[in-house]
Write a protein that holds these residues in place. Structure first.
Motif, mmCIF file in Angstrom:
data_model
loop_
_atom_site.group_PDB
_atom_site.id
_atom_site.type_symbol
_atom_site.label_atom_id
_atom_site.label_comp_id
_atom_site.label_asym_id
_atom_site.label_seq_id
_atom_site.Cartn_x
_atom_site.Cartn_y
_atom_site.Cartn_z
ATOM 1 N N PRO A 489 0.612 -1.105 -0.142
ATOM 2 C CA PRO A 489 0.021 -0.090 -0.090
ATOM 3 C C PRO A 489 0.895 1.331 -0.193
ATOM 4 C CG PRO A 489 -0.450 -1.624 1.674
ATOM 5 C CD PRO A 489 0.713 -1.895 1.125
ATOM 6 N N MET A 490 0.412 2.218 -0.755
ATOM 7 C CA MET A 490 1.375 3.270 -0.966
ATOM 8 C C MET A 490 0.386 4.568 -1.226
ATOM 9 S SD MET A 490 4.822 3.904 -3.466
ATOM 10 C CE MET A 490 5.369 2.422 -2.768
ATOM 11 N N ALA A 491 0.653 5.580 -0.313
ATOM 12 C CA ALA A 491 0.024 6.884 -0.518
ATOM 13 C C ALA A 491 0.706 7.920 -1.242
ATOM 14 C CB ALA A 491 -0.395 7.442 0.867
ATOM 15 N N ARG A 492 1.978 7.976 -1.123
ATOM 16 C CA ARG A 492 2.900 8.718 -1.686
ATOM 17 C C ARG A 492 4.225 8.406 -1.729
ATOM 18 N NH1 ARG A 492 1.908 10.511 3.325
ATOM 19 N NH2 ARG A 492 3.654 10.480 5.095
ATOM 20 N N TRP A 493 4.907 8.993 -2.762
ATOM 21 C CA TRP A 493 6.444 8.613 -2.767
ATOM 22 C C TRP A 493 7.475 9.493 -1.867
ATOM 23 C CZ3 TRP A 493 8.747 4.545 -4.581
ATOM 24 C CH2 TRP A 493 10.165 4.670 -4.962
ATOM 25 N N THR A 522 -5.904 13.899 -7.797
ATOM 26 C CA THR A 522 -5.308 14.309 -8.824
ATOM 27 C C THR A 522 -4.305 13.089 -9.627
ATOM 28 O OG1 THR A 522 -2.965 15.017 -7.741
ATOM 29 C CG2 THR A 522 -4.619 16.588 -8.271
ATOM 30 N N GLY A 523 -4.117 11.942 -8.750
ATOM 31 C CA GLY A 523 -3.548 10.892 -9.334
ATOM 32 C C GLY A 523 -1.963 10.762 -8.793
ATOM 33 N N PHE A 524 -1.598 9.311 -9.120
ATOM 34 C CA PHE A 524 -0.340 9.106 -8.385
ATOM 35 C C PHE A 524 0.525 8.633 -9.852
ATOM 36 C CE2 PHE A 524 2.661 6.126 -6.331
ATOM 37 C CZ PHE A 524 3.277 6.691 -5.425
ATOM 38 N N ASP A 525 0.138 8.599 -10.753
ATOM 39 C CA ASP A 525 0.593 8.343 -12.233
ATOM 40 C C ASP A 525 2.005 8.930 -12.724
ATOM 41 O OD1 ASP A 525 -1.411 6.422 -11.961
ATOM 42 O OD2 ASP A 525 -2.277 7.125 -13.783
ATOM 43 N N HIS A 526 1.830 10.341 -12.473
ATOM 44 C CA HIS A 526 2.878 11.000 -12.868
ATOM 45 C C HIS A 526 4.282 10.822 -12.002
ATOM 46 C CE1 HIS A 526 0.988 13.813 -9.773
ATOM 47 N NE2 HIS A 526 2.346 14.319 -9.716
ATOM 48 N N VAL A 527 4.013 10.921 -10.701
ATOM 49 C CA VAL A 527 4.961 10.419 -9.576
ATOM 50 C C VAL A 527 5.311 8.989 -9.885
ATOM 51 C CG1 VAL A 527 5.448 10.243 -7.475
ATOM 52 C CG2 VAL A 527 3.983 11.997 -7.915
ATOM 53 N N LEU A 546 1.556 -0.828 -10.977
ATOM 54 C CA LEU A 546 0.677 0.014 -10.010
ATOM 55 C C LEU A 546 -0.822 -0.251 -10.431
ATOM 56 C CD1 LEU A 546 0.433 2.630 -8.301
ATOM 57 C CD2 LEU A 546 0.572 4.067 -10.683
ATOM 58 N N VAL A 547 -1.474 -0.420 -9.076
ATOM 59 C CA VAL A 547 -2.952 -0.596 -8.982
ATOM 60 C C VAL A 547 -3.494 0.294 -8.185
ATOM 61 C CG1 VAL A 547 -4.611 -2.424 -8.356
ATOM 62 C CG2 VAL A 547 -2.453 -3.451 -8.980
ATOM 63 N N THR A 548 -4.460 0.904 -8.878
ATOM 64 C CA THR A 548 -5.304 2.204 -8.341
ATOM 65 C C THR A 548 -6.486 1.753 -7.953
ATOM 66 O OG1 THR A 548 -4.001 3.660 -9.952
ATOM 67 C CG2 THR A 548 -6.005 4.508 -8.902
ATOM 68 N N VAL A 549 -6.952 1.794 -6.655
ATOM 69 C CA VAL A 549 -8.221 1.444 -6.347
ATOM 70 C C VAL A 549 -9.031 2.511 -5.902
ATOM 71 C CG1 VAL A 549 -9.458 0.047 -4.328
ATOM 72 C CG2 VAL A 549 -7.139 -0.791 -5.224
ATOM 73 N N HIS A 550 -10.012 2.812 -6.410
ATOM 74 C CA HIS A 550 -11.103 3.972 -6.318
ATOM 75 C C HIS A 550 -11.967 3.563 -5.110
ATOM 76 C CE1 HIS A 550 -10.217 5.752 -10.127
ATOM 77 N NE2 HIS A 550 -9.927 4.586 -10.569
ATOM 78 N N SER A 551 -12.011 4.610 -4.107
ATOM 79 C CA SER A 551 -12.885 4.807 -3.121
ATOM 80 C C SER A 551 -13.903 5.959 -3.151
ATOM 81 C CB SER A 551 -11.902 5.176 -1.816
ATOM 82 O OG SER A 551 -12.746 5.272 -0.845
#
Length: 622
Positions: A489-493, A522-527, A546-551
């Motif tokens: 699980p990762m919220a930020r880099w 805004t999303g984690f993709d660019h980071v 990279l798995v993005t789970v929507h809440s």
């Protein structure tokens, strides 16, 4: 030196255990204080029930009642001498009953003793504070607060270790015994010189008028039952034999001899003084209440310096008499835990080689009892003695079985007779005490004992079930050793995330980094592209998924749990390793400044996961 070292002493190595053993002098206050100090309240408990007979009734019947108690005490003394010799590694009721009569009898004794030890701590402290209130009646409204303060001090002393607690308790014990023996000697001398009618230095309060003309059998039994509170500390030495220096049995028996001899002298002497000086018990709710011992000392010496010295020693000794429970309860809890009937945490030795968790448990129970009964001794006494006499009876019956099985034992017939007499005497007394005190509160003990036994059986079933499920006599299995699917699980880099990802890459070639986003993120993709994908592609490393789970409702934990459990279902032959990056702060209070999502997620994974989900903490230390 830190605060813990200052308060509790420096930690002791396991090799120091031999140096913590004690001699006879230290054993008397550690294991005998409860028994010795019962002389301060035992006679009063019997006298309080003779009040309806008036002063003449008290004087006529107090000596015969305590004569019977002293005979029973002598029988117990000779019985427990045999137990100490037969069980040099500790012959408490649980051990003796379990080994000779079976686990059911042992658990019955254990439950009874647990209640007795908690009551020993509560009654000792309560009686000590009662002595203080008797000398300073203005403190009466603060009785409960004083009880809890004394409890805290006793715990602090006990946590410093057996040897140090013995030295601390030695002075107040010998001062208490010395002042009471002087009171007994001077009181008897004055009584003999005055031909049985000494003149009190300070006149005792007038006794209540008689409201009953004749002594009934029921009243006699109740008075005897109350007076038996003076015998509750007899087993302590046999339970703590292992604390003594070698030869353990001989030193333990010497300590027991001194304790019982002093107790007999004090009980007999104080009973005689009460009769000679015309002293009766007062109602505990009386604003001018004084304990019988306070009245006796004032009658013999007046309210001078010796009175205050004596009452001060009574306060200290009675309060510290709770130490008998603190010395024995942890040992008994350990013996029960060794057989799997109590949590295994009671097996652990603390920093000062004590079984500290037993001390913590006893402290909590004693505090609850003091609060429930407002620290008033008379309200606690009806619960007392039943557990002790049940344990006495089972212990002595167990010793009878022991001698029957050891036919080659020297002097077997004498030993069999002594323990048999002890079993019969304590068994009859148990019935008397139970019947006499049943409506006054003994019914609570009658309910608690089977309830505690049921809990202990539940603990045993749990440990048995765990052992059966975890036992694996087969050799190591070398199948299905494929690397796990790693989920991070990762919220930020940041540095914490990088450490977790690097470790995950070492564990498996299949790593899934999961980030939870709601509709406003805004999303984690660019980071991810800049910090992970590009550098790894450049060096030809396989890039984690990279798995993005929507809440939808802004929750984090629930979508994560759903994803992990679904992944586990989709891969029935693979293990799923969940790596949890965690910030570790330098000071405990700094934890409140950070959210605890990692701890909550770990808890959910442990509760909802199964054998194929593995949780790995990845700490980052500030």
């Amino acid at each position: 030196m830190n605060l813990f070292d200052l308060l509790l002493g420096k930690p002791l190595a396991t090799s120091d255990a031999e140096h913590e053993h004690i001699g006879v002098a230290a054993g008397i206050p550690i294991f005998g204080l409860d028994g010795l100090t019962s002389a301060a309240y035992g006679p009063e408990q019997a006298m309080s029930l003779l009040v309806p007979l008036g002063l003449i009734g008290v004087q006529q019947h107090l000596i015969p009642i305590f004569g019977a108690i002293l005979v029973l005490l002598t029988i117990l003394y000779f019985s427990y001498r045999q137990t100490i010799v037969a069980y040099p590694n500790g012959g408490g009721s649980f051990t003796v009953a379990s080994e000779n009569l079976g686990d059911n009898a042992g658990l019955l004794a254990a439950a009874a003793l647990m209640i007795d030890y908690v009551l020993t701590a509560a009654v000792g402290i309560s009686a000590g504070v009662t002595a203080l209130v008797s000398a300073f009646p203005a403190l009466h409204p603060h009785q409960l607060a004083l009880c809890l303060l004394v409890l805290a001090l006793i715990v602090l002393v006990n946590l410093r270790g057996v040897k140090e607690s013995g030295f601390v308790f030695m002075l107040p014990t010998f001062l208490f015994v010395g002042t009471l023996l002087i009171t007994v000697a001077v009181g008897i001398w004055h009584a003999v010189a005055a031909h049985g009618h000494p003149i009190p230095v300070t006149a005792p309060p007038p006794p209540l008028p008689a409201t009953m003309q004749y002594l009934t059998v029921w009243l006699l039994l109740k008075a005897f039952a109350n007076g038996c509170a003076a015998m509750t500390g007899v087993e302590a030495v046999s339970n703590g034999v292992t604390a003594f220096k070698e030869p353990k049995s001989r030193n333990a028996n010497r300590a027991l001899t001194v304790i019982i001899a002093l107790l007999i002298v004090m009980l007999a002497g104080l009973s005689y003084i009460a009769k000679a000086y015309g002293i009766a018990a007062m109602e505990p709710d009386n604003p001018a209440y004084q304990s019988v011992l306070s009245i006796q000392v004032a009658a013999v010496f007046g309210r001078g310096w010796f009175y205050f010295l004596t009452m001060g020693s009574v306060l200290a000794a009675l309060s510290l008499s709770a130490n008998t429970a603190f010395a024995d309860f942890p040992r008994m809890a350990r013996a029960i835990a060794l057989k799997g009937y109590m949590p295994h945490v009671f097996l652990l030795r603390g920093r000062r080689l004590l079984f500290s968790h037993g001390v913590y448990a006893l402290t909590g129970f004693a505090a609850l009892l003091l609060i429930a009964f407002d620290g008033v001794t008379d309200r606690l006494i009806p619960l007392y003695a039943i557990g002790a006499f049940l344990a006495f009876t089972l212990s002595q019956a167990g010793m009878v079985k022991h001698w029957l099985d050891h036919k080659d034992e020297k002097h077997r017939g004498v030993k069999l007779f002594l323990n048999g007499l002890g079993a019969i005497a304590t068994g009859v007394t148990l019935i008397v005490v139970l019947v006499a005190k049943f409506t006054a509160g003994a019914w609570i003990t009658a309910i608690l004992v089977p309830a505690i036994i049921a809990v202990m059986y539940g603990i045993k079933r749990h440990y048995t079930g765990v052992a059966l499920q975890t036992a694996d006599p087969a050799p190591i299995r070398l199948t299905e050793l494929e690397p796990p699917i790693v989920v991070i699980p990762m919220a930020r880099w940041d540095k914490i995330s990088e450490k977790a990802l690097r470790f995950g890459l070492l564990m498996s070639h299949q790593v899934k980094v999961v980030t939870v986003q709601n509709d406003t993120d805004t999303g984690f993709d660019h980071v991810w592209e800049e910090m992970v994908r590009a550098p790894m592609s450049q060096h030809s490393f396989p890039v984690p998924e990279l798995v993005t789970v929507h809440s939808t409702f802004r929750t984090i934990l629930s979508p994560l749990m759903d994803y992990i459990l679904e992944l586990e279902d989709q891969n029935p032959s693979r293990k799923v390793a969940v790596l949890l990056p965690e910030l570790v702060v330098r000071h405990w209070w700094e934890n409140f400044l950070h959210n605890q999502r990692v701890q909550l997620l770990k808890l959910l994974l442990l509760l909802k996961g199964n054998q194929r989900i593995v949780v790995v903490n990845i700490p980052w230390y500030l």
